[in-house]
Design a protein around this motif. Structure first.
Motif, mmCIF file in Angstrom:
data_model
loop_
_atom_site.group_PDB
_atom_site.id
_atom_site.type_symbol
_atom_site.label_atom_id
_atom_site.label_comp_id
_atom_site.label_asym_id
_atom_site.label_seq_id
_atom_site.Cartn_x
_atom_site.Cartn_y
_atom_site.Cartn_z
ATOM 1 N N UNK A 1 -3.656 5.923 -10.818
ATOM 2 C CA UNK A 1 -3.977 4.936 -11.856
ATOM 3 C C UNK A 1 -2.760 4.111 -12.235
ATOM 4 N N UNK A 2 -1.607 4.782 -12.366
ATOM 5 C CA UNK A 2 -0.416 4.053 -12.779
ATOM 6 C C UNK A 2 0.012 3.045 -11.718
ATOM 7 N N UNK A 3 0.018 3.453 -10.454
ATOM 8 C CA UNK A 3 0.451 2.536 -9.411
ATOM 9 C C UNK A 3 -0.548 1.399 -9.200
ATOM 10 N N UNK B 1 0.826 -1.204 0.000
ATOM 11 C CA UNK B 1 0.000 0.000 0.000
ATOM 12 C C UNK B 1 0.863 1.257 0.000
ATOM 13 N N UNK B 2 0.443 2.215 -0.808
ATOM 14 C CA UNK B 2 1.119 3.502 -0.900
ATOM 15 C C UNK B 2 0.201 4.594 -0.392
ATOM 16 N N UNK C 1 10.571 5.991 -13.820
ATOM 17 C CA UNK C 1 11.624 6.118 -12.820
ATOM 18 C C UNK C 1 11.033 6.174 -11.419
ATOM 19 N N UNK C 2 9.914 6.883 -11.249
ATOM 20 C CA UNK C 2 9.256 6.938 -9.943
ATOM 21 C C UNK C 2 8.770 5.554 -9.528
ATOM 22 N N UNK C 3 8.206 4.811 -10.469
ATOM 23 C CA UNK C 3 7.751 3.445 -10.178
ATOM 24 C C UNK C 3 8.927 2.581 -9.720
ATOM 25 N N UNK C 4 10.076 2.744 -10.384
ATOM 26 C CA UNK C 4 11.256 1.970 -10.014
ATOM 27 C C UNK C 4 11.713 2.315 -8.592
ATOM 28 N N UNK C 5 11.705 3.596 -8.267
ATOM 29 C CA UNK C 5 12.115 4.018 -6.920
ATOM 30 C C UNK C 5 11.190 3.425 -5.864
ATOM 31 N N UNK C 6 9.882 3.464 -6.129
ATOM 32 C CA UNK C 6 8.918 2.916 -5.177
ATOM 33 C C UNK C 6 9.116 1.414 -5.024
ATOM 34 N N UNK C 7 9.349 0.741 -6.140
ATOM 35 C CA UNK C 7 9.548 -0.709 -6.093
ATOM 36 C C UNK C 7 10.745 -1.069 -5.216
#
Length: 445
Positions: free
Chosen positions: A21-23, A5-6, A112-118
């Motif tokens: 939507x993206x996440x 969860x974010x 890039x943001x998705x990668x950082x969150x992952x």
């Protein structure tokens, strides 16, 4: 399957909906809030793995919210990524020094943001070693914070590490950081530069020698392998090691034994090996200048340190740190606005070593409290820079800000003792800090 969860805090409707939507498409659960108070209550309830927050909000600044959450939640606060349209170097330094995990600057790459969150959402990313020491040591740039986290994990695992990067980039800093977070932290850290010694001297330095082993050997000497027993041996510039010595080093690593020069009795060794080089070892292997079997022995895990030009956030951070170190008990020096901008414009091919030498030279030659650009560089270098306001008001304000920041640092952020040392009241100090944009830890807000 447990859903990660974010908590997303973004007041812009278009941006917030796009991120949510993206996440959600990536498989995350997302609670999207537009006001700081709502996000604060949700975070207090727990259950989030990452908190993504804009800086500019209608009811609060993300910066102030973050500090309040730190006080209230402590280590229960999930890793925080800031989104900002005001991505100045000073802002990045302030946020990262305060403990933020990372930041992105609008307009940013969503992938890039998705990668950082992952990366941050991985269960072991907030390991005990990371929580115990979250203050920056190798730099405040996001790339260096990731290097620190990687080194902490490798140190706990006791892995052999190869640190690569340009000359002067801070490889020994990184090796010492690795040592301090490993099981052998209480044992010795021993460093040797493999490129600075002749083959015969390097052999005696590594493995030691018995009395009478060669002319001048009047007593027995332990080599660095023995000196580092139980701790960490740092072999700097291993790519410059002569081939015959590479054979002996490989045997020592494989057999966990060494024999002193002139000796016959094998000596067991137990230590963690960290190697470093500014050269391309793979290319040296292809050219027959570095043994392939040794390459695979020392290259168990590779850690790359980016050059200073790729992490400009670190330039002023290290400059202030070096100035404090070089003061050596005398009043610390500061930097004028011109000096800071001149430092940021330089390419620094010599990286941290060149930066430190530049400041050391300026301290020796300039008898002033605030170093200007002309104290750091030749006139030709200074003249190529952008025009900077030379108004007396701006200059005095900069000096005042720097003086207060250093006073706060000396008194560990304690307002009462800082105000007393400056000869002003607490109220007056608070007003000056608010006016000059200085936070309680002495950083620029």
């Amino acid at each position: 399957m447990l859903i990660v969860k974010l908590c997303l805090l973004e007041d812009d409707a278009i941006m917030g909906e796009s991120l949510r939507d993206r996440f959600e498409m990536e498989g995350y659960g997302v609670d999207w809030f537009r006001r700081a108070g709502d996000a604060e209550r949700a975070l207090a309830a727990g259950g989030y793995q990452v908190f993504i927050s804009d800086i500019r909000l209608p009811d609060e600044t993300g910066d102030n919210l973050f500090r309040r959450l730190q006080r209230a939640l402590g280590t229960s606060l999930p890793p925080v990524i800031f989104i900002t349209g005001y991505g100045s170097i000073e802002t990045a330094v302030t946020l990262l020094k305060a403990g933020a995990a990372d930041y992105v600057v609008k307009p940013f790459d969503l992938d890039e943001l998705v990668r950082k969150v992952r990366e941050l959402a991985q269960p072991d990313d907030r390991d005990p070693a990371a929580l115990a020491d979250d203050s920056p040591r190798l730099g405040v740039a996001p790339a260096m914070r990731r290097v620190e986290a990687q080194l902490r994990r490798l140190a706990v695992a006791g892995a052999s590490v190869l640190i690569v990067g340009e000359s002067g980039v801070g490889k020994e800093y990184a090796a010492r950081y690795f040592h301090e977070h490993g099981a052998g932290a209480a044992r010795p850290f021993v460093a040797v530069n493999c490129g600075a010694l002749t083959e015969s001297l390097l052999e005696a330095e590594l493995f030691g020698h018995e009395r009478g082993a060669f002319t001048g050997a009047q007593r027995m000497k332990r080599g660095v392998f023995e000196q580092a027993a139980g701790g960490t041996l740092f072999l700097d510039e291993i790519g410059d090691m002569p081939l015959p010595m590479q054979v002996r080093l490989l045997r020592a690593i494989q057999e966990r034994q060494i024999t002193r020069v002139g000796g016959e009795t094998p000596i067991d060794i137990s230590l963690t090996l960290v190697s470093a080089t500014h050269r391309d070892l793979r290319a040296l292997v292809a050219a027959g200048e570095f043994r392939e079997d040794l390459y695979y022995r020392v290259n168990t895990v590779q850690v790359r340190l980016p050059p200073l030009r790729e992490r400009p956030e670190d330039i002023l951070w290290f400059a202030r740190r070096f100035l404090d170190e070089l003061a050596a008990g005398s009043p610390p020096r500061g930097l004028s606005r011109k000096a800071e901008q001149a430092l940021l414009r330089q390419p620094w091919p010599g990286n941290l070593r060149e930066l430190r030498h530049c400041l050391e030279r300026a301290i020796l030659l300039a008898d002033v409290e605030i170093l200007d650009a002309g104290d750091l560089f030749d006139a030709e270098v200074v003249e190529t820079g952008e025009a900077i306001s030379e108004g007396l008001s701006d200059y005095l304000q900069h000096c005042e800000r720097d003086h207060i920041r250093r006073a706060l640092a000396r008194h560990a952020g304690r307002i009462t003792s800082t105000a007393e040392s400056l000869g002003i009241s607490r109220k007056n100090l608070w007003e000056k800090m608010r006016k000059l944009g200085i936070s309680a830890d002495g950083s620029s807000g």
